[in-house]
Each structure stands twice: as structure tokens, then as C-alpha cells.
Scaffold this motif. Structure first.
Motif, PDB file in Angstrom:
ATOM      1  N   ASN A   1      27.603   6.748   3.816  1.00 57.17           N
ATOM      2  CA  ASN A   1      26.851   7.429   4.868  1.00 57.17           C
ATOM      3  C   ASN A   1      26.336   6.447   5.917  1.00 57.17           C
ATOM      4  O   ASN A   1      26.428   6.701   7.124  1.00 57.17           O
ATOM      5  CB  ASN A   1      25.673   8.185   4.260  1.00 57.17           C
ATOM      6  CG  ASN A   1      26.083   9.262   3.290  1.00 57.17           C
ATOM      7  OD1 ASN A   1      27.197   9.779   3.362  1.00 57.17           O
ATOM      8  ND2 ASN A   1      25.205   9.600   2.359  1.00 57.17           N
TER       9      ASN A   1
ATOM     10  N   LEU B   1      17.707  11.148   0.686  1.00 58.64           N
ATOM     11  CA  LEU B   1      18.417   9.871   0.793  1.00 58.64           C
ATOM     12  C   LEU B   1      19.201   9.779   2.100  1.00 58.64           C
ATOM     13  O   LEU B   1      19.333   8.700   2.687  1.00 58.64           O
ATOM     14  CB  LEU B   1      19.353   9.689  -0.398  1.00 58.64           C
ATOM     15  CG  LEU B   1      18.660   9.294  -1.707  1.00 58.64           C
ATOM     16  CD1 LEU B   1      19.562   9.572  -2.900  1.00 58.64           C
ATOM     17  CD2 LEU B   1      18.271   7.819  -1.670  1.00 58.64           C
ATOM     18  N   THR B   2      19.695  10.918   2.584  1.00 55.71           N
ATOM     19  CA  THR B   2      20.471  10.909   3.817  1.00 55.71           C
ATOM     20  C   THR B   2      19.590  10.656   5.035  1.00 55.71           C
ATOM     21  O   THR B   2      20.042  10.078   6.020  1.00 55.71           O
ATOM     22  CB  THR B   2      21.274  12.212   3.958  1.00 55.71           C
ATOM     23  OG1 THR B   2      22.084  12.393   2.783  1.00 55.71           O
ATOM     24  CG2 THR B   2      22.194  12.178   5.166  1.00 55.71           C
TER      25      THR B   2
ATOM     26  N   ASN C   1      19.744  14.496  -2.223  1.00 51.90           N
ATOM     27  CA  ASN C   1      20.682  13.933  -1.275  1.00 51.90           C
ATOM     28  C   ASN C   1      20.172  14.055   0.156  1.00 51.90           C
ATOM     29  O   ASN C   1      20.414  13.173   0.980  1.00 51.90           O
ATOM     30  CB  ASN C   1      22.053  14.592  -1.402  1.00 51.90           C
ATOM     31  CG  ASN C   1      23.144  13.748  -0.768  1.00 51.90           C
ATOM     32  OD1 ASN C   1      23.238  12.549  -1.043  1.00 51.90           O
ATOM     33  ND2 ASN C   1      23.951  14.332   0.087  1.00 51.90           N
TER      34      ASN C   1
ATOM     35  N   PRO D   1      14.443   2.648   4.607  1.00 54.00           N
ATOM     36  CA  PRO D   1      14.527   2.963   3.181  1.00 54.00           C
ATOM     37  C   PRO D   1      13.139   3.092   2.563  1.00 54.00           C
ATOM     38  O   PRO D   1      12.245   2.279   2.808  1.00 54.00           O
ATOM     39  CB  PRO D   1      15.282   1.755   2.603  1.00 54.00           C
ATOM     40  CG  PRO D   1      16.140   1.291   3.732  1.00 54.00           C
ATOM     41  CD  PRO D   1      15.302   1.492   4.963  1.00 54.00           C
TER      42      PRO D   1
ATOM     43  N   HIS E   1      15.015   6.720  -6.693  1.00 47.75           N
ATOM     44  CA  HIS E   1      14.146   6.651  -5.520  1.00 47.75           C
ATOM     45  C   HIS E   1      12.677   6.787  -5.935  1.00 47.75           C
ATOM     46  O   HIS E   1      11.793   6.100  -5.400  1.00 47.75           O
ATOM     47  CB  HIS E   1      14.527   7.750  -4.521  1.00 47.75           C
ATOM     48  CG  HIS E   1      14.103   7.492  -3.118  1.00 47.75           C
ATOM     49  ND1 HIS E   1      12.830   7.773  -2.662  1.00 47.75           N
ATOM     50  CD2 HIS E   1      14.766   6.975  -2.050  1.00 47.75           C
ATOM     51  CE1 HIS E   1      12.738   7.448  -1.383  1.00 47.75           C
ATOM     52  NE2 HIS E   1      13.900   6.956  -0.982  1.00 47.75           N
TER      53      HIS E   1
ATOM     54  N   TYR F   1      25.627   6.723  -0.589  1.00 48.50           N
ATOM     55  CA  TYR F   1      24.659   6.233   0.391  1.00 48.50           C
ATOM     56  C   TYR F   1      25.291   5.231   1.351  1.00 48.50           C
ATOM     57  O   TYR F   1      25.127   5.341   2.569  1.00 48.50           O
ATOM     58  CB  TYR F   1      23.470   5.601  -0.338  1.00 48.50           C
ATOM     59  CG  TYR F   1      22.362   5.126   0.576  1.00 48.50           C
ATOM     60  CD1 TYR F   1      21.347   5.982   0.957  1.00 48.50           C
ATOM     61  CD2 TYR F   1      22.323   3.811   1.042  1.00 48.50           C
ATOM     62  CE1 TYR F   1      20.314   5.560   1.791  1.00 48.50           C
ATOM     63  CE2 TYR F   1      21.311   3.377   1.878  1.00 48.50           C
ATOM     64  CZ  TYR F   1      20.303   4.254   2.240  1.00 48.50           C
ATOM     65  OH  TYR F   1      19.295   3.824   3.071  1.00 48.50           O
ATOM     66  N   ASP F   2      26.002   4.259   0.832  1.00 45.54           N
ATOM     67  CA  ASP F   2      26.571   3.227   1.703  1.00 45.54           C
ATOM     68  C   ASP F   2      27.681   3.806   2.584  1.00 45.54           C
ATOM     69  O   ASP F   2      27.829   3.403   3.749  1.00 45.54           O
ATOM     70  CB  ASP F   2      27.100   2.044   0.886  1.00 45.54           C
ATOM     71  CG  ASP F   2      27.164   0.768   1.704  1.00 45.54           C
ATOM     72  OD1 ASP F   2      26.410   0.656   2.687  1.00 45.54           O
ATOM     73  OD2 ASP F   2      27.971  -0.111   1.365  1.00 45.54           O
TER      74      ASP F   2
ATOM     75  N   LYS G   1      22.189   5.485  -5.957  1.00 47.43           N
ATOM     76  CA  LYS G   1      22.337   6.049  -4.608  1.00 47.43           C
ATOM     77  C   LYS G   1      23.688   5.702  -3.991  1.00 47.43           C
ATOM     78  O   LYS G   1      24.270   6.520  -3.274  1.00 47.43           O
ATOM     79  CB  LYS G   1      21.194   5.603  -3.694  1.00 47.43           C
ATOM     80  CG  LYS G   1      21.222   4.154  -3.241  1.00 47.43           C
ATOM     81  CD  LYS G   1      20.067   3.879  -2.264  1.00 47.43           C
ATOM     82  CE  LYS G   1      20.134   2.464  -1.700  1.00 47.43           C
ATOM     83  NZ  LYS G   1      19.006   2.209  -0.761  1.00 47.43           N
ATOM     84  N   ASN G   2      24.212   4.511  -4.276  1.00 44.78           N
ATOM     85  CA  ASN G   2      25.520   4.175  -3.714  1.00 44.78           C
ATOM     86  C   ASN G   2      26.638   4.909  -4.434  1.00 44.78           C
ATOM     87  O   ASN G   2      27.682   5.211  -3.826  1.00 44.78           O
ATOM     88  CB  ASN G   2      25.751   2.671  -3.742  1.00 44.78           C
ATOM     89  CG  ASN G   2      25.179   1.992  -2.510  1.00 44.78           C
ATOM     90  OD1 ASN G   2      24.852   2.643  -1.519  1.00 44.78           O
ATOM     91  ND2 ASN G   2      25.044   0.672  -2.565  1.00 44.78           N
TER      92      ASN G   2
ATOM     93  N   ALA H   1      19.774   7.011   5.079  1.00 46.27           N
ATOM     94  CA  ALA H   1      21.114   6.506   5.388  1.00 46.27           C
ATOM     95  C   ALA H   1      21.467   6.686   6.858  1.00 46.27           C
ATOM     96  O   ALA H   1      22.143   5.844   7.459  1.00 46.27           O
ATOM     97  CB  ALA H   1      22.151   7.210   4.512  1.00 46.27           C
TER      98      ALA H   1
END
Length: 401
Positions: free
Chosen positions: A274, A307-308, A304, A317, A164, A271-272, A266-267, A311
Motif C-alpha cells: 500500500n 492501517l491504511t 485494515n 505510523p 498495532h 501494508y508495504d 501488517k506487512n 499506509a
């Protein structure tokens, strides 16, 4: 047509450093003691007895088979189905998901979701060395993106944080702001393992675990338990529980997609999963990110949490850092994220985490969260994830609203 599902009782223990708490007679505080405490509190909160519970789903990650039965036998022995649940760090919310599914499908009018963990101090490790590890596929894929470092969890989440930073210009200070916020929130949570406030410099200057994650941005191992009593609409009506009931208006569980292995860090950390779980919940509930005032999400590491944000659709993003810079995820902002202190400060007994999140959001919706109370809460969102992998997202509203 699916039945409505309501949270009518919640309870939890204080989360503790592994091995620290003792019983009054000096014996070790073991998982049956934890389950008795959280389960008794949840039943008392619901105003019912254990013999009114028709099914129980009991989550834990580290333990022998049928530990779930041994745990709930502290509440009663009524012969009901007891299902043992293990889904890594999302175990507690998986137990909640299964109990809700039983109510939603008309298989039970009252169900108990209970989770506990008695953990070993230090970083998580494998229990069985003579078979394929469930995370091997993920670790091998991450090794193609980043140099391998142990312990695995901070390495994987730290690598996603670095990704990120490289892609969007996020700084180490942005991640540190999450640790700063969550530790500050935990000061007002009597259930939290840590209740100490730190400066941003303290967070940044703590021992480095995996750059950019310092120790004060990482969730600790913990002992503890949480419990939730779920009921159908007819049960709520018969027992006059509408005044305290909280409705689950959307709930989804996802597991890894092919995109989890698309070459992005991230995936690999979910991430995906979520994104897809959140979108299902928004469609089910008719609510969007802007409709929630309070969120409990899975901040096992500060990377996390950031990133959440993205998500769950709190921002686009790359815009998570801007939310932090504008103080939009704490009191006075658009959302209060992890008023409990989150996993970073409240603690993370794996089987109990999802149920503790549910407990916090139930208190917030009832207006009984004391010094942690978020003003004017009408809807709340929960997110819990386990690598390997499963993500559970749940949306709540007060029944009387």
C-alpha cells in the motif's frame, strides 16, 4: 508520451446477500444478469453503445474460465478482445488498471472494465484442494507471529490489528469506531448490502470473530457487479464528454515485496504494498494526501482501514487512532473515508469491489452522490487490495478542473 485516461461512464448493481435476489421470472440472479445490469448502466452513463468499446477486461474470483466473455455477451458480441482477470480481492481495480493501461498506451480509445461475483454464503474457502494454495506462504509466516485460527482472513487482519494495539496502544474501541462510521455512511447508499445504523456499543458487543474484530467490523460475502467505461482524450472530445469525465491522474499496482515477509503482521496483509503504490500515485499526480477530500479504501476489516490511513500517509505510523478520536475521517473532518459504507457495510463481491469504489468516487467528483455527497470535492483517492497479493491505488480529478 502517455495518453490521458478518463472515466466517462460508471454503473453498478445493488450489492446483495448471496442467493437472496431473484429475477422477475423467479430464476436465480446469476452473473450474466449482474453484468448486464451494471454494464448497461455504465454504457448509458457514458452515452455510448457497446460497439464503440474496443477492449473489455472482466474480473471475477469464483467462476469458470471465460466467464468474462459470457458476462459481456449480455451487452453485445462484437468480436473485441475480452480478458478475464482474477487478482483476489483487488480483481475489480486490476481490471480497471488494465483497461486504463490500454488507453494510456494508445492501444484503445474506449475500454470497458467490468467485475462481478456470485458468492457462496459464509466464510471464504479454497476451491481446489489438490495443489499449493496461493496464500500458504503468507499463512505460514503469520503462524510464526500469531496462533492459527480459521477462517484465515479475519485471523490475519485481526493479528495485524493486535500488533498495532501492542505497538501503539490502540484500543478495541478505535477499530469499532470504523465499523460505526461505515455503517452510518451506508444508510444513505441505495447500493449498499446493509443500510442499518448501529451504536458504538452495538459494534463492540456484536459476535466476536477474532479479537478485536466483531462481526460488524467484517465485510460480508456478497453478490453484485460494477462497470466502468474508460476513454482517451480524443474520444472524450469527439463525443463531447468533458462535462462528465473524470481523469485518472495517477495509478499504480504493486505486489508483495521481500518486506512483506519481514516478520510483521501488517506487512503480511499488504501494508508495504500500500505504501509503495500510494507513493507512486502521489509522484505521478503531483498530489499528496492533503489534496484529497474523499477516499474509498479497502476496509475488508476495520483493522485494515486503520492501517491504511497510515499506509496512504493520512497520518504518521501509530497516529491512525488519533484521526478517529478527532473524527477526521467522516463528514466534517479532513477526509470522508468510505462514504459508500465501505466493504464492511456496502458489501464485498470480490470482482466488483474496485469498480464500485471507482463508481462512488466518480459520483462524488461529479457532485451527484445525493445524500452521501462530500462538499467541494476536487480530487479523490481509491485503494483496493488483495492478499497474496496485489494493491492498486488510483487518484482522480474532474476533467473540467
Amino acid at each position: 508520451m502517455a495518453n490521458k485516461v478518463y472515466v466517462v461512464g460508471v454503473g453498478m448493481t445493488k450489492f446483495e446477500k448471496p442467493g437472496r435476489r431473484k429475477n422477475e421470472d423467479g430464476s436465480d440472479w446469476d452473473y450474466p444478469d449482474m453484468a448486464r445490469e451494471s454494464g448497461t448502466k455504465a454504457l448509458a452513463d457514458a452515452g455510448i453503445s457497446y460497439d464503440q468499446v474496443q477492449q473489455a477486461y472482466v474480473g471475477y474470483v469464483y467462476g469458470e474460465s471465460t466467464s468474462g466473455q459470457r458476462a459481456v455477451y449480455e451487452l453485445g458480441m462484437t468480436g473485441i478482445p475480452v480478458v478475464n482477470v482474477n487478482n483476489n480481492c483487488s480483481t475489480g481495480s486490476t481490471a480497471l488498471y488494465l483497461a486504463a493501461q490500454a488507453i494510456r498506451g494508445g492501444l484503445a480509445d474506449c475500454a470497458l472494465a467490468l467485475g462481478f461475483e456470485k458468492m457462496q454464503p459464509g466464510s471464504l474457502g479454497a476451491t481446489w484442494e489438490d495443489r499449493e494454495q496461493p496464500m500458504t506462504k503468507h499463512i505460514m509466516a503469520m503462524a510464526e507471529i500469531s496462533e492459527v485460527l480459521f477462517p484465515v482472513a479475519p485471523w490475519m487482519f485481526g493479528a495485524a490489528g493486535r500488533e498495532h494495539m501492542k505497538q501503539y496502544g490502540t484500543t478495541a474501541e478505535h477499530f469499532a469506531k470504523i465499523g460505526f462510521k461505515n455503517h452510518r455512511h451506508s444508510v444513505n447508499n441505495p447500493y449498499s448490502q446493509f443500510q442499518d445504523e448501529y451504536t458504538l456499543d452495538d459494534i463492540l458487543g456484536a459476535r466476536m470473530i477474532y479479537d478485536p474484530l466483531t462481526k460488524l467490523q467484517c465485510s460480508p460475502t456478497s453478490d453484485g457487479s460494477g462497470a466502468v467505461v474508460l476513454a482517451s482524450e480524443s474520444f472524450v472530445d469527439r463525443h463531447d464528454l468533458a462535462g462528465q469525465a473524470v481523469e485518472i491522474v495517477g495509478q499504480a499496482m504493486t505486489t508483495d515485496f521481500k518486506s512483506s515477509f519481514d516478520g510483521s503482521a501488517k506487512n503480511l496483509i499488504g501494508y508495504d504494498m500500500n505504501v509503495q503504490a500510494a507513493q507512486q500515485v502521489y509522484a505521478q499526480s503531483g498530489l499528496g494526501p492533503e489534496d484529497f477530500q474523499v477516499i474509498e479504501l479497502h476496509d475488508c476489516f476495520s483493522a485494515n482501514e486503520l492501517l491504511t490511513y497510515e499506509a496512504l500517509g493520512l497520518c504518521a505510523p501509530g497516529e491512525g487512532p488519533a484521526l478517529l478520536d478527532a473524527n477526521q475521517t467522516t463528514y466534517g473532518g479532513k477526509w470522508v473515508v468510505n462514504p459508500s459504507g465501505g466493504l464492511i457495510s456496502k458489501g464485498h463481491p470480490l470482482g466488483a469491489t474496485g469498480l464500485a469504489q471507482c463508481s462512488e468516487l466518480t459520483w462524488q467528483l461529479r457532485g451527484t452522490a445525493d445524500k452521501r455527497q462530500v462538499p467541494n470535492v476536487t480530487a479523490a483517492l481509491q485503494h483496493n487490495i488483495g492478499l497474496g497479493g496485489a494493491a492498486v491505488v488510483t487518484a482522480y480529478r474532474r476533467a473540467d478542473r
